[in-house]
Every structure is written in C-alpha cells, then in structure tokens.
Design an enzyme around this catalytic site. Sequence first.
Site, PDB file in Angstrom:
ATOM      1  N   ARG A   1       2.276   3.501  18.997  1.00 54.04           N
ATOM      2  CA  ARG A   1       0.844   3.814  18.878  1.00 54.04           C
ATOM      3  C   ARG A   1       0.035   3.115  19.956  1.00 54.04           C
ATOM      4  O   ARG A   1      -0.799   3.734  20.626  1.00 54.04           O
ATOM      5  CB  ARG A   1       0.339   3.421  17.484  1.00 54.04           C
TER       6      ARG A   1
ATOM      7  N   ARG B   1       1.550   9.242  14.521  1.00 57.93           N
ATOM      8  CA  ARG B   1       2.571   8.559  13.711  1.00 57.93           C
ATOM      9  C   ARG B   1       3.398   7.706  14.650  1.00 57.93           C
ATOM     10  O   ARG B   1       3.289   7.784  15.855  1.00 57.93           O
ATOM     11  CB  ARG B   1       3.493   9.580  13.025  1.00 57.93           C
TER      12      ARG B   1
ATOM     13  N   LYS C   1       0.809  -1.216   0.000  1.00 56.71           N
ATOM     14  CA  LYS C   1       0.000   0.000   0.000  1.00 56.71           C
ATOM     15  C   LYS C   1       0.845   1.270   0.000  1.00 56.71           C
ATOM     16  O   LYS C   1       0.337   2.353  -0.292  1.00 56.71           O
ATOM     17  CB  LYS C   1      -0.964   0.021   1.181  1.00 56.71           C
ATOM     18  N   ASP C   2       2.159   1.137   0.296  1.00 55.20           N
ATOM     19  CA  ASP C   2       3.041   2.307   0.286  1.00 55.20           C
ATOM     20  C   ASP C   2       3.542   2.660  -1.114  1.00 55.20           C
ATOM     21  O   ASP C   2       4.107   3.745  -1.307  1.00 55.20           O
ATOM     22  CB  ASP C   2       4.259   2.064   1.184  1.00 55.20           C
TER      23      ASP C   2
ATOM     24  N   ARG D   1      -8.345   8.292   5.111  1.00 55.58           N
ATOM     25  CA  ARG D   1      -9.357   7.270   4.810  1.00 55.58           C
ATOM     26  C   ARG D   1     -10.068   6.816   6.075  1.00 55.58           C
ATOM     27  O   ARG D   1     -11.309   6.732   6.109  1.00 55.58           O
ATOM     28  CB  ARG D   1      -8.681   6.074   4.123  1.00 55.58           C
ATOM     29  N   ARG D   2      -9.294   6.522   7.104  1.00 52.50           N
ATOM     30  CA  ARG D   2      -9.903   6.083   8.359  1.00 52.50           C
ATOM     31  C   ARG D   2     -10.685   7.210   9.019  1.00 52.50           C
ATOM     32  O   ARG D   2     -11.779   7.000   9.562  1.00 52.50           O
ATOM     33  CB  ARG D   2      -8.822   5.563   9.309  1.00 52.50           C
TER      34      ARG D   2
ATOM     35  N   CYS E   1      -1.617   7.287  -2.019  1.00 56.44           N
ATOM     36  CA  CYS E   1      -1.876   6.347  -0.927  1.00 56.44           C
ATOM     37  C   CYS E   1      -2.399   7.041   0.327  1.00 56.44           C
ATOM     38  O   CYS E   1      -2.886   6.377   1.239  1.00 56.44           O
ATOM     39  CB  CYS E   1      -0.620   5.553  -0.606  1.00 56.44           C
TER      40      CYS E   1
END
Length: 310
Positions: A147, A141, A76-77, A123-124, A233
């Site tokens: 996280r 980040r 996805k990157d 997106r989230r 992305c």
Amino acid sequence: MIRVGTRGSKLALAQSGMIADAISRLTGEQVELVEIKTTGDGTTVPVAELGVGVFVNQLREALDREEIDIAVHSYKDLPTAQPGHLVIGVPPREDPRDVLVASGGRTLSDLGPGARIGTGSPRRIAQLNALGRGFECVPIRGNVDTRIGRVGKDLDGVILAAAGLKRVGRQAEVTEYLDPLVMLPAPAQGALAVECRKADMTSALISSKLNDRYSQAAVAAERALLQRLEAGCSAPVAALADVAEGADPGEVDLYLRGAVGSVDGSVIERLSTTATLADAGGEELAEQAAAAGRALAEDLLEAGADQLLK
C-alpha cells in the site's frame, strides 16, 4: 512447547511474535509460531465482498483441531459472535487511530480536490467523502508495504491503521495522525485478540495473564455497539472508547463515540456517551462497558442509523 497460530503476513507475524515473546517470558517455555493461510490471504477481492471472518476462520479451525494452542488475531477482524468454547485475552491496546501516508509529507488539509487516496474501507471512504473535499477514494488491498509503495506513483496517499505501522516499524512514514473527530476508527482497531480453547486451562491462564482489563472494556463497548447495529467489520460503522481510572476509588470512567455513515458521505450520524463503571474484574467490567455500547447503538438507531446500514 506452546504453539501460536498466526497468519503469514508481515504485520501478522510481527503481532504474533510480540505475543510469543510475552508468553515465553511469562512461562519460560519454548514458543513456536505456526503460520496458517486464511481465506482473506492471497486475494485482491475487497474485504467488504469477502465477508466477516475471512482472516479468522481457519485459525479457529486449527484451534478446534488442536493443531495450535493459541491464535492471535487483529481484534477488528473477529465476527461479533464469540464461540462459547473459546476465550479471549486482550493485551494493552496500541494506538487506535488512523493515519495518512502521503507524498511530499502532506496532510489531508494539503491535499486538494481530485487527490487520489487509497483505502478499501467503507468506514474510511464515508468519512473522507463527508469532508466534502472532492477526494477520489481508490479501492486498495495488500500488505502495508504494498500500500505504501503506491504512494507517489498512482496514489497521493493511503490511509492505514497507526497500530499496524508501529508494529512493523514504519511509523516514521506517517504524515498525519488523523484526529478521531475527522476519522473515527473501526471498532477494536489497534487491539489484539489472544484466543484459546476455554477447556485448555494452561492456555486460558496465559491468555488471562496477557489481558489488560481497560483495553478489554474499551473493545467490549465498541464491539457491542457494532453487534447491536447488526453490522459486520466491513460496514461503515466507527467507534472508539476511552477507558480510564475514575476520580473516585473503585470507579472507571468510559467515554464512547460511535458513528454510522453512508458511503457517499452525504449523511454521518455521530453520537457519544459517558458512563461510570464499577472497577470489577475483567469480564464484569467488560460487560458493563458492553451495556454502554448497546445503549449508544440504540441511540444511533433512533437517529436513523438503520436506514444508513440498509
């Protein structure tokens, strides 16, 4: 000796280590992991501001300089434009869903208005806001440990990719696997890209032997949708393809969902499509899937996705 290039994060090393082990079993040769620092490493700037390719470019440059033989990326990157001199194999995909890790073992339905949820993904954020639950989305980040370490302190929960937690052995801390009907994942989430120089026949052969054609087709459909929307992305675009053996011999069934939203969640365009594909070789199957992805992107554009992306 086969040199496998990787970022130095715990997750990247876990992913690349899996591929290195597979290459060793496949070839019987020694495999060396070569850590390469990318633009996206060591900064707290949101990915949406850094731009596309920040976790990829230095790995590709190392391939071009022949400092490594293979690079392992989170698919996805990758930018949607693929360099013609490089080829990619896609190992079997891990769980593509997003997950919630929340204090007290809570799920999204347990969290009330004002709950602070950590995520830097547009997106989230768009899909969380679309729920209308009054959550506060907090930009975040850092690696998986960083996280999760904030949960129960300044955050009520964080949203992460299921694949990443499974690969670093922290899936036991997941409090909810998010249904794609609630949180559609990023295009290619959960998939790895094993990239090498096309002219390097040995590495290209290794890459092809690691390739799972159904995972490759699913990723091709999702990324073709992303590319047709001309979105990077970090855009609020989601897609998920399910690819499976068809009812009739020689056929493959594709079910593709796509979504584009405004970050404030006020509008989310969601569409889906199905297609029956010929069960051909990996590249041909992937191109058929990509055509379905482009067609769904056209439908999303007609529904107004272009205005949301602006």
